[in-house]
Design an enzyme around this catalytic site. Sequence first.
Site, PDB file in Angstrom:
ATOM      1  N   THR A  32      51.674   9.786  69.453  1.00  0.00           N
ATOM      2  CA  THR A  32      52.139   9.300  70.638  1.00  0.00           C
ATOM      3  C   THR A  32      53.018   8.088  70.009  1.00  0.00           C
ATOM      4  O   THR A  32      52.778   7.398  69.087  1.00  0.00           O
ATOM      5  CB  THR A  32      51.147   8.695  71.562  1.00  0.00           C
ATOM      6  N   GLU A  33      54.230   8.135  70.737  1.00  0.00           N
ATOM      7  CA  GLU A  33      55.195   7.194  70.081  1.00  0.00           C
ATOM      8  C   GLU A  33      55.096   5.844  69.889  1.00  0.00           C
ATOM      9  O   GLU A  33      55.459   4.904  69.386  1.00  0.00           O
ATOM     10  CB  GLU A  33      56.669   7.554  70.495  1.00  0.00           C
ATOM     11  N   ASN A  34      53.971   5.428  71.047  1.00  0.00           N
ATOM     12  CA  ASN A  34      53.465   3.963  70.937  1.00  0.00           C
ATOM     13  C   ASN A  34      52.573   3.527  69.758  1.00  0.00           C
ATOM     14  O   ASN A  34      51.953   2.757  69.862  1.00  0.00           O
ATOM     15  CB  ASN A  34      53.006   3.524  72.234  1.00  0.00           C
ATOM     16  N   SER A  57      56.402   4.128  63.799  1.00  0.00           N
ATOM     17  CA  SER A  57      56.136   5.427  64.664  1.00  0.00           C
ATOM     18  C   SER A  57      57.500   6.180  64.672  1.00  0.00           C
ATOM     19  O   SER A  57      57.427   7.229  64.738  1.00  0.00           O
ATOM     20  CB  SER A  57      55.631   4.918  66.146  1.00  0.00           C
TER      21      SER A  57
END
Lengths: 222, 231
Positions: free
Chosen positions: A58-60, A100
Site C-alpha cells: 500500500t503506497e502509504n 514507498s
Amino acid sequence: MSKGLSSKRPGSQRLGKEQLAQLVAGDIAQGSFVNLGIGQPTLVSNYLTAEQHVTLHTENGMLGMGPVAVGDQIDEDLINAGKIPVTELPGASYFHHADSFAMMRGGHLDVCVLGAFQVSATGDLANWNTGAPDAIPAVGGAMDLATGAKDVYVMMSLFTKEGAAKLVQTCSYPLTGVGCVTRIYTNEAVFLIGPDGVRVRETFGTTFAELQERIGVELLDD
Amino acid sequence: MLNFVQSAAEAVAGISDGATVLIGGFGNAGQPMELITALLDGGATGLTVVNNNAGQGDAGLALLIKERRVDKVICSFPRQSDSWHFDAAYRAGEIELELVPQGNLAERIRAAGAGIGGFFTPTGYGTMLAEDRETRMIDGRGHVYETPIYGDVALIKALTADKAGNLVYRKTARNFGPIMAAAAINTIVQVGSVVPTGDLDPENVVTPGIYVNTVVRLDAPARTERERSRQ
C-alpha cells in the site's frame, strides 16, 4: 504466468465484478508483490490464496498488508491508500512515503491493478480526471502506480453506461500514463496489449467478431 | 538547537506569515492535529502548505483553509468527500493549488532534505501535469524534471522521541514524517512520549535527532482497543 482459473473458463456469460476479481487473482504469479488500486481492484485481494504467497503493497508505506480491520482490530495508525483501516500480516514492514514510491518507480512491484475511464490501443491509461471544467483535479498516486509497476492490469467494464467503448484508439480524457497498461480485464473480454497490438485472450458472453464490430480498435485473435 | 517545550502553542510560536509549512500525515494517520490547531490559534497567515491532501472535515488543515490563512496548497489529492473548505476556497479563486503526483511530491520533499537540486522522473511524463516542463529521454523513456520542495517549517507527529531528538513512528503513521523532518529549516514534532537518551535502540531510530528542532509531548497516540485494555 499462472493460468489457474483463467485458462478454461466457459465464456458463455458476461462476468460480474466478483468473477472478474477472481479471474485477475488467478492470473497473478506466485510470490508476486502487488498493489491493488482503490475501488474495484481491491476485490482481487478476496481471491488470492495462501499458496500464491502474494505480498500486498500500500503506497502509504507498507508491505504485507492484511485484510480490512474489523472491531477491535481498527487502529487509526494502520490504514490503506483509501484511508480504510487494515491489518498487518506476519512479515509486514513499514517505510516512509519516498521509499514507498521509490519501490514502485524503481520497478520492484510486479503487478499493479487499477480502474480506468479509458485505455488506448497502445496502453495509454486515463483514470484520474474526466476533464470536466468544474472538477477539482486530484491525482494521488495514480500516475506513479501506472508508471512504476512491471505490469499494469486494468479492471473495468468494457462499455460506459451510454454504450461507448472504453478501449479506444486514442484516449479523450487526460492521461495518467503513456503506454503503461499491459492487460485489460473487462466483463466481456480480456485484452493483452503488446508491441503488435491488442490481442483478445478470451471472451465472456460475446465473440471476437462481435467485439471487433463494437470497438473502434483493431483486435488480434488469440 | 533542540528544544523540548510544554505546549503546542509554544512549539509553533515562531512560525511567521508567508511561511512554507510541510504538514505530515496521510488522512488522519500521522497528522499532527494539535500542532495544526495551535498554528490556527497563533494567527500566522499567507501560508504555503505542503500535505498529501487539502484538509478534511472541520478540523486541522481544513480550518486553516476555511479561515483563509493558506494562500497555496501543494498536494496530490485535494478532492475528498469531506474537503468542503478547500473546495469552497478553490472555487472562489481564493487559494492556489499545485497538484503533484504523490510519489513526485514525496521525492521532491526528500530531494530538498538530501540537498538534491531536482530529478528526472518518468511519473507524469506525457500528462497534463507535466505540460511546459523540462523533459528528457533517458534509456528510451520519457522523464520529467521535478524540483525540490523546501520547508521553512515542518509539523509532524511521531510515536516517541528521546532527549536527543531521535524519533520512532507507529505503523502507517510514519508516511511523510521522516522526509519532511529533513526538508525543513525548523522541524517541530509532536510525540506521545519522551524517553531518556539511550532508551531507544539505535538500530530502530527512524529519524535521527539531527533533523529535529522542537519536540512537544502531547496526548498518547491512538492504540487499538485491545492494546488500551492491556495497559
